[in-house]
Design a protein around this motif. Structure first.
Motif, PDB file in Angstrom:
ATOM      1  N   PHE A  51       0.858  -1.112   0.084  1.00 39.09           N
ATOM      2  CA  PHE A  51      -0.057  -0.061  -0.083  1.00 39.09           C
ATOM      3  C   PHE A  51       0.905   1.267  -0.019  1.00 39.09           C
ATOM      4  O   PHE A  51       1.411   1.747   1.138  1.00 39.09           O
ATOM      5  CB  PHE A  51      -1.127   0.007   1.154  1.00 39.09           C
ATOM      6  N   TYR A  53       1.889   4.987  -0.740  1.00 42.83           N
ATOM      7  CA  TYR A  53       1.213   6.190  -1.380  1.00 42.83           C
ATOM      8  C   TYR A  53       2.340   7.398  -0.746  1.00 42.83           C
ATOM      9  O   TYR A  53       3.227   7.283   0.132  1.00 42.83           O
ATOM     10  CB  TYR A  53       0.290   6.491  -0.428  1.00 42.83           C
ATOM     11  N   ASP A  54       2.063   8.785  -1.288  1.00 46.59           N
ATOM     12  CA  ASP A  54       3.096   9.664  -0.869  1.00 46.59           C
ATOM     13  C   ASP A  54       2.329  10.508   0.249  1.00 46.59           C
ATOM     14  O   ASP A  54       1.392  10.719   0.365  1.00 46.59           O
ATOM     15  CB  ASP A  54       3.003  10.947  -2.078  1.00 46.59           C
ATOM     16  N   ARG A  55       3.203  10.556   1.307  1.00 46.17           N
ATOM     17  CA  ARG A  55       2.759  11.216   2.663  1.00 46.17           C
ATOM     18  C   ARG A  55       2.138  12.774   2.573  1.00 46.17           C
ATOM     19  O   ARG A  55       1.365  13.009   3.243  1.00 46.17           O
ATOM     20  CB  ARG A  55       3.717  10.809   3.625  1.00 46.17           C
ATOM     21  N   TYR A  57       1.595  14.448  -0.837  1.00 43.95           N
ATOM     22  CA  TYR A  57       1.007  14.953  -2.030  1.00 43.95           C
ATOM     23  C   TYR A  57      -0.511  15.563  -1.726  1.00 43.95           C
ATOM     24  O   TYR A  57      -1.371  14.918  -1.436  1.00 43.95           O
ATOM     25  CB  TYR A  57       0.935  13.903  -3.000  1.00 43.95           C
ATOM     26  N   SER A  59      -1.691  17.207   0.579  1.00 48.31           N
ATOM     27  CA  SER A  59      -2.363  16.904   1.862  1.00 48.31           C
ATOM     28  C   SER A  59      -1.365  17.379   2.853  1.00 48.31           C
ATOM     29  O   SER A  59      -0.120  17.729   2.656  1.00 48.31           O
ATOM     30  CB  SER A  59      -2.093  15.245   2.113  1.00 48.31           C
ATOM     31  N   ARG A  62       0.181  12.347   5.521  1.00 55.57           N
ATOM     32  CA  ARG A  62      -0.474  10.908   5.691  1.00 55.57           C
ATOM     33  C   ARG A  62       0.528  10.316   6.805  1.00 55.57           C
ATOM     34  O   ARG A  62       1.528  10.172   6.721  1.00 55.57           O
ATOM     35  CB  ARG A  62      -0.942  10.322   4.541  1.00 55.57           C
ATOM     36  N   TYR A  66      -3.530   6.014   7.247  1.00 62.51           N
ATOM     37  CA  TYR A  66      -4.200   6.511   6.000  1.00 62.51           C
ATOM     38  C   TYR A  66      -5.395   5.511   5.392  1.00 62.51           C
ATOM     39  O   TYR A  66      -5.038   4.367   5.327  1.00 62.51           O
ATOM     40  CB  TYR A  66      -3.109   6.557   4.849  1.00 62.51           C
ATOM     41  N   LEU A  68      -8.045   4.895   2.135  1.00 62.94           N
ATOM     42  CA  LEU A  68      -8.405   5.278   0.889  1.00 62.94           C
ATOM     43  C   LEU A  68      -9.692   4.716   0.454  1.00 62.94           C
ATOM     44  O   LEU A  68      -9.956   3.615   0.714  1.00 62.94           O
ATOM     45  CB  LEU A  68      -7.333   4.595  -0.280  1.00 62.94           C
ATOM     46  N   ASN A  70     -12.404   4.328  -2.367  1.00 63.39           N
ATOM     47  CA  ASN A  70     -12.784   4.433  -3.702  1.00 63.39           C
ATOM     48  C   ASN A  70     -14.519   4.245  -4.047  1.00 63.39           C
ATOM     49  O   ASN A  70     -14.566   2.829  -3.850  1.00 63.39           O
ATOM     50  CB  ASN A  70     -11.941   3.457  -4.622  1.00 63.39           C
ATOM     51  N   ASP A 103      -5.391  11.869   6.802  1.00 61.66           N
ATOM     52  CA  ASP A 103      -5.505  10.649   6.577  1.00 61.66           C
ATOM     53  C   ASP A 103      -6.587   9.780   5.577  1.00 61.66           C
ATOM     54  O   ASP A 103      -6.605   8.665   5.561  1.00 61.66           O
ATOM     55  CB  ASP A 103      -5.301   9.808   7.772  1.00 61.66           C
ATOM     56  N   MET A 105      -8.494  10.205   2.211  1.00 62.93           N
ATOM     57  CA  MET A 105      -8.562  10.344   0.834  1.00 62.93           C
ATOM     58  C   MET A 105     -10.015   9.498  -0.170  1.00 62.93           C
ATOM     59  O   MET A 105     -10.100   8.159   0.358  1.00 62.93           O
ATOM     60  CB  MET A 105      -7.398   9.767  -0.121  1.00 62.93           C
TER      61      MET A 105
END
Length: 126
Positions: A51, A53-55, A57, A59, A62, A66, A68, A70, A103, A105
């Motif tokens: 998993f 992800y950019d901490r 970007y 934000s 994160r 975090y 996510l 969808n 945290d 998205m």
């Protein structure tokens, strides 16, 4: 008729995942115009290397907590419905799980009704 994929890192308790799931559904019913019995969710808990992800970007930062979401939706929602969903969900998860708003998205994807077959090999049509 949304389908939501909930993705988190390993380490969440079953109780916290249930709160996350229930809170998401509660907000979708209240703010996103989803019928109460229309609940389809997939919860994935992944090891950190799976998993990525950019901490930072877009934000404030994160953490390992975090989340996510969808959301694949079968009918259009207004900008105001989306804004309310984002805001209320973030507020309630902060209250109930102490989840930092940075945290969370959320991605909403739109489909057409005919893109769904709920069962029986039949295309969904009104």
């Amino acid at each position: 008729m949304p389908l939501t994929r909930i993705t988190v890192r390993d380490g969440w308790s079953d109780a916290d995942l249930q709160i996350l799931s229930d809170t998401l559904h509660e907000v979708l019913v209240a703010e996103f115009n989803v019928p109460p019995d229309d609940r389809f969710q997939v919860i994935e808990s992944l090891a950190a290397p799976r998993f990525i992800y950019d901490r930072h970007y877009l934000s404030g930062g994160r953490s390992e907590r975090y989340v996510l979401l969808n959301i694949v939706a079968g009918k259009p929602r207004s900008a105001e419905q989306k804004r309310a969903t984002y805001r209320v969900l973030s507020e309630r998860l902060q209250q109930r799980l102490n989840l930092d708003p940075h945290d969370l998205m959320i991605i909403i994807q739109q489909t057409k009704l005919g893109d769904w077959s709920f069962s029986g090999g039949k295309m969904f049509e009104l």
